[in-house]
Write a protein that holds these residues in place. Structure first.
Motif, PDB file in Angstrom:
ATOM      1  N   HIS A  39     -21.682  17.872 -39.781  1.00 24.79           N
ATOM      2  CA  HIS A  39     -20.343  17.683 -39.218  1.00 24.79           C
ATOM      3  C   HIS A  39     -19.429  16.866 -40.129  1.00 24.79           C
ATOM      4  N   PHE A  40     -19.981  15.842 -40.793  1.00 27.46           N
ATOM      5  CA  PHE A  40     -19.113  14.970 -41.596  1.00 27.46           C
ATOM      6  C   PHE A  40     -18.688  15.625 -42.908  1.00 27.46           C
ATOM      7  N   THR A  41     -19.328  16.720 -43.294  1.00 26.08           N
ATOM      8  CA  THR A  41     -18.921  17.393 -44.536  1.00 26.08           C
ATOM      9  C   THR A  41     -18.129  18.668 -44.266  1.00 26.08           C
ATOM     10  N   LEU A  42     -18.213  19.211 -43.051  1.00 19.53           N
ATOM     11  CA  LEU A  42     -17.526  20.465 -42.741  1.00 19.53           C
ATOM     12  C   LEU A  42     -16.028  20.235 -42.513  1.00 19.53           C
ATOM     13  N   ASP A  43     -15.199  20.760 -43.404  1.00 19.46           N
ATOM     14  CA  ASP A  43     -13.757  20.704 -43.209  1.00 19.46           C
ATOM     15  C   ASP A  43     -13.342  21.906 -42.362  1.00 19.46           C
ATOM     16  N   LYS A  44     -12.079  21.958 -42.001  1.00 13.33           N
ATOM     17  CA  LYS A  44     -11.608  23.000 -41.078  1.00 13.33           C
ATOM     18  C   LYS A  44     -11.789  24.412 -41.634  1.00 13.33           C
ATOM     19  N   ILE A  45     -11.495  24.585 -42.916  1.00 12.78           N
ATOM     20  CA  ILE A  45     -11.609  25.923 -43.501  1.00 12.78           C
ATOM     21  C   ILE A  45     -13.071  26.363 -43.537  1.00 12.78           C
ATOM     22  N   SER A  46     -13.965  25.456 -43.944  1.00 12.28           N
ATOM     23  CA  SER A  46     -15.393  25.796 -43.998  1.00 12.28           C
ATOM     24  C   SER A  46     -15.933  26.074 -42.601  1.00 12.28           C
TER      25      SER A  46
ATOM     26  N   PRO B  98     -28.131  22.773 -46.299  1.00 12.07           N
ATOM     27  CA  PRO B  98     -27.913  22.254 -44.940  1.00 12.07           C
ATOM     28  C   PRO B  98     -27.047  21.008 -44.901  1.00 12.07           C
ATOM     29  N   GLU B  99     -27.044  20.238 -45.992  1.00 11.55           N
ATOM     30  CA  GLU B  99     -26.185  19.044 -46.037  1.00 11.55           C
ATOM     31  C   GLU B  99     -24.716  19.429 -45.960  1.00 11.55           C
ATOM     32  N   SER B 100     -24.376  20.596 -46.480  1.00 10.46           N
ATOM     33  CA  SER B 100     -22.964  21.022 -46.492  1.00 10.46           C
ATOM     34  C   SER B 100     -22.511  21.551 -45.140  1.00 10.46           C
ATOM     35  N   LEU B 101     -23.449  21.688 -44.210  1.00  8.36           N
ATOM     36  CA  LEU B 101     -23.112  22.172 -42.871  1.00  8.36           C
ATOM     37  C   LEU B 101     -23.032  21.048 -41.845  1.00  8.36           C
TER      38      LEU B 101
ATOM     39  N   PHE C 109     -15.713  17.386 -52.880  1.00 10.34           N
ATOM     40  CA  PHE C 109     -14.430  16.876 -52.408  1.00 10.34           C
ATOM     41  C   PHE C 109     -13.262  17.403 -53.251  1.00 10.34           C
ATOM     42  N   SER C 110     -13.585  18.123 -54.307  1.00 14.22           N
ATOM     43  CA  SER C 110     -12.572  18.760 -55.158  1.00 14.22           C
ATOM     44  C   SER C 110     -12.292  20.196 -54.736  1.00 14.22           C
ATOM     45  N   SER C 111     -13.011  20.695 -53.724  1.00 12.89           N
ATOM     46  CA  SER C 111     -12.936  22.123 -53.364  1.00 12.89           C
ATOM     47  C   SER C 111     -11.525  22.596 -53.042  1.00 12.89           C
ATOM     48  N   ARG C 112     -10.800  21.808 -52.247  1.00 12.07           N
ATOM     49  CA  ARG C 112      -9.441  22.196 -51.847  1.00 12.07           C
ATOM     50  C   ARG C 112      -8.488  22.190 -53.043  1.00 12.07           C
ATOM     51  N   GLU C 113      -8.502  21.106 -53.802  1.00 13.31           N
ATOM     52  CA  GLU C 113      -7.620  21.003 -54.965  1.00 13.31           C
ATOM     53  C   GLU C 113      -7.984  22.059 -56.005  1.00 13.31           C
ATOM     54  N   MET C 114      -9.268  22.298 -56.170  1.00 11.68           N
ATOM     55  CA  MET C 114      -9.736  23.286 -57.131  1.00 11.68           C
ATOM     56  C   MET C 114      -9.159  24.663 -56.803  1.00 11.68           C
TER      57      MET C 114
END
Length: 229
Positions: free
Chosen positions: A61-68, A56-59, A213-218
Motif C-alpha cells: 500500500h505505501f508504494t502503490l501510487d494512484k496510476i499503479s 511484491p514490495e511494489s504492490l 520514485f523517479s517513475s512519474r518524472e521519468m
C-alpha cells in the motif's frame, strides 16, 4: 504514430531463493500510461516472454501510487502481463524508444542478454531514444557500440545506488553492486541529493531514472524528449 518497446524482467526470485522479486510495477505503469495517453503503439516484452513476475514490495500500500493502483486493478492489464512476447521475436521491428523497466529481477536477466545488447546498440546508433530506470539500467552495462566502446562510457546517467540498496535491505541479496558497475564502465553517475527521491538524467538520446520514485518524472521527461522537434 510513435512506437515504443518496454522491456521487463522474467526473474521472480533472488538467487538465494529466499526472497521474491520481479518487475517494480510503477516503473512500467507510469511510462505505459503516459504513452497510452499520447496514442503511442506500446509493446511490452521480456527476454523469455510469457508471464511477468511483479515484485511484491511494489504492490504494498505505501508504494502503490494512484496510476499503479489503477492499472493493477484492471483485469485486462494484468492479463496482458501474463503472456507477453519474447524479445527475440522483435529484433526486426523499429521503435522510437526502447525503455528498460526496473525491479531487482533485471539484475539477473538484463546485463548479459545478447538480444537486449544488440537491440539497444542498434537503437542508439540510429540516433533513437534509449531509456532505463532503476535496476533496469543494468541492461546498459554491457552494451558495446560498433567502435568497441561501452555505450555508457563518458555518459551522464543515474541508477539505483548502493546506499539506496542499503535502505532497501537488499545489499546481501543482489548479485552485484550496480553503482560500482556503472562507474567501472566509465559513466558519470548522477545521484539525487536525497536518496529515494526522484532523479532523471538526460544525456542526448540516453535517458535514465534513479529509482521507483523517479517513475512519474521519468515518464514525463521521456515523452517530452520524444515529442521534441
Amino acid at each position: 504514430m510513435m512506437k515504443i518497446l518496454i522491456i521487463v524482467t522474467n526473474i521472480g526470485n533472488y538467487a538465494s531463493g529466499n526472497l521474491k522479486t520481479g518487475l517494480w510495477l510503477s516503473e512500467l505503469t507510469h511510462i505505459y500510461h503516459a504513452a497510452k495517453e499520447k496514442g503511442y503503439e506500446i509493446t511490452i516484452s521480456s527476454p523469455r516472454g510469457g508471464n511477468v513476475p511483479i515484485d511484491p514490495e511494489s504492490l504494498k500500500h505505501f508504494t502503490l501510487d494512484k496510476i499503479s493502483e489503477q492499472y493493477w486493478s484492471e483485469g485486462d492489464f494484468r492479463l496482458l502481463l501474463e503472456n507477453i512476447e519474447q524479445l527475440a521475436a522483435l529484433t526486426q521491428q523499429e521503435y522510437d524508444l526502447i525503455y528498460l523497466a526496473g525491479g531487482h529481477g533485471t539484475m539477473y536477466d538484463f546485463p548479459d542478454d545478447s538480444t537486449i545488447q544488440s537491440m539497444v546498440r542498434n537503437q542508439y546508433e540510429k540516433q533513437k531514444k534509449v531509456a532505463a530506470i532503476c535496476h533496469g539500467v543494468g541492461g546498459l552495462l554491457n552494451v558495446k557500440l560498433s567502435d568497441g566502446e561501452y555505450l555508457i562510457k563518458g555518459k551522464s546517467m543515474t541508477g539505483f545506488d548502493w546506499f539506496e540498496e542499503t535502505i532497501a535491505r537488499r545489499k546481501r541479496d543482489v548479485p552485484f553492486n550496480l553503482e560500482a558497475a556503472i562507474k567501472e564502465r566509465g559513466a558519470d553517475l548522477k545521484k539525487a541529493f536525497i536518496p529515494m527521491t526522484s532523479n532523471v538524467v538526460v544525456d542526448g538520446n540516453l535517458i535514465t531514472g534513479q529509482n521507483p520514485f523517479s517513475s512519474r518524472e521519468m515518464a514525463k521527461v521521456v515523452i517530452e524528449q520524444l515529442e521534441k522537434k
